[in-house]
Design an enzyme around this catalytic site. Structure first.
Site, PDB file in Angstrom:
ATOM      1  CD  GLU A  80      54.741  94.044  -2.844  1.00 38.86           C
ATOM      2  OE1 GLU A  80      55.329  93.460  -3.695  1.00 38.86           O
ATOM      3  OE2 GLU A  80      55.481  94.212  -1.805  1.00 38.86           O
ATOM      4  CG  HIS A 138      57.043  83.269  -7.460  1.00 38.25           C
ATOM      5  ND1 HIS A 138      57.880  82.912  -6.551  1.00 38.25           N
ATOM      6  CD2 HIS A 138      57.202  84.435  -7.838  1.00 38.25           C
ATOM      7  CE1 HIS A 138      58.848  83.837  -6.447  1.00 38.25           C
ATOM      8  NE2 HIS A 138      58.436  84.809  -7.327  1.00 38.25           N
TER       9      HIS A 138
END
Length: 373
Positions: free
Chosen positions: A108, A178
């Protein structure tokens, strides 16, 4: 030379070579079509056709429009060329080629570092962080590089073409890696804009506005709505302005403010309360930074009460900023203390998710408490 921990201006040659087969270095960074041709939310009427699509299709539609209109638009991230884990980028590789739609390593910080360099050179990178929970390795690139580029270069450079898309929020089985909603982290970073739509129509219109905005934008997408939220969305170019909230239900007794999937919860709570004679005004904030102070204070001045609700934890959440501002601006109009119904101050749980989330019953109970103050 300006130094960045990811991609610096000294590496501009690397960025240019990556996209050279599709783009010319001498091309202007502006769109090949005047932005004024976009249909705004207020202009949509009988003259523009619509079709019924779900949330993720609306996102895909917006990305396709941007790629078609501007050769400087790039779309990349983990598994993006395959369509992404939620299929938001399906078909874009086939239409626009691998030079503009491509996968990245699972890094990322690297994804955002590359995007910062590309945006500083005039491109419009629309990057995907696969889950908002994994945006934190890129936090430095976003808040210390992208958000500050214009300021620290004295206006010579900016990352105004950068848009970061990322799925967020509860989905019923995501657990603590998540399911998070980290919008408050980015609200505290001057130089960014933060957006979270609650419906397909706004998803398309707000995303196109974000891509065209002269500031880096963090675009949160409530993933539980990708396939569950369906409505009529205009074909072609269509924008919804950033920084403007929407009144989705008018009322007179209390103002309910939310964004993303929580707007649906507030509407359900308002319908339940209506059966008991309580009139709730529901406002979809849509843009979290900058948020629409005028719309919220106008509503609270009318109703005299405020409830803000979000999935993220209670402490130091976006709701705290809204409540603080309203307490000052609407002090003489308030009939009861502004209140919040939010996620718990714990890591996001798995089997305990129903108890963690600010569900309809919690909102209704707090509405009644506010009216009985």
């Amino acid at each position: 030379m300006l130094r960045g921990s990811g991609v610096s201006l000294g590496l501009r040659g690397l960025v240019e070579r990556t996209v050279s087969s599709a783009l010319s270095c001498g091309q202007a960074a502006t769109s090949s079509r005047p932005l004024s041709t976009a249909t705004t939310e207020a202009e949509v009427g009988e003259q523009q056709r619509t079709r019924k699509i779900n949330f993720f299709t609306a996102i895909n539609d917006a990305l396709n429009v941007s790629l078609e209109e501007d050769e400087k638009t790039l779309v990349f991230g983990e598994d993006v060329s395959f369509g992404g884990v939620f299929r938001c980028t399906s078909g874009l590789l086939e239409k626009h080629g691998g030079e503009r739609v491509f996968n990245t390593p699972l890094c990322e910080q690297g994804i955002l570092g590359f995007a910062v360099g590309a945006a500083a050179m005039g491109y419009k990178p629309v990057v995907e962080i696969q889950f908002a929970d994994y945006i934190f390795p890129a936090f430095d690139q976003i808040v210390n590089e992208a958000a500050k580029y214009r300021y620290r270069s004295g206006g010579q450079f900016s990352c105004g073409g950068l848009t970061v898309r990322t799925p967020c929020g509860a989905v019923g089985h995501g657990g603590h890696y998540h399911s998070q909603s980290p919008e408050a982290f980015f609200m505290h970073s001057p130089g960014l804009k933060v957006v979270m739509p609650s419906r397909p129509r706004d998803a398309k219109g707000l995303l196109l506005s974000s891509i065209r905005d002269d500031n880096p934008v963090i675009f949160f997408e409530p993933k539980i709505m990708y396939r569950t939220s369906v409505e009529e969305v205009p074909y072609g170019d269509f924008t919804v302005p950033l920084g403007e909230a929407a009144v989705v239900r008018e009322g007179s007794d209390i103002t309910l403010v939310g964004w993303g999937s929580q707007v649906g919860v507030l509407r359900q709570a308002a319908e339940e309360c209506e059966q008991e004679g309580i009139s709730c005004e529901v406002i979809d904030l849509r843009t979290i930074l900058p948020w629409d102070v005028e719309a919220i204070t106008k509503s609270v001045t009318k109703t005299g009460r405020l409830l803000v609700s979000h999935e993220a934890p209670l402490t130091a959440g976006v709701g705290a900023e809204i409540v603080s501002t309203v307490s000052k601006e609407c002090f003489l109009s308030l009939e009861s203390p502004p209140t919040r119904v939010c996620g718990a101050d714990t890591p996001f749980p798995l089997v305990w998710e129903p108890f963690y989330l600010p569900r309809q019953a919690k909102v209704v109970a707090e509405i009644k408490e506010s009216l009985n103050f």
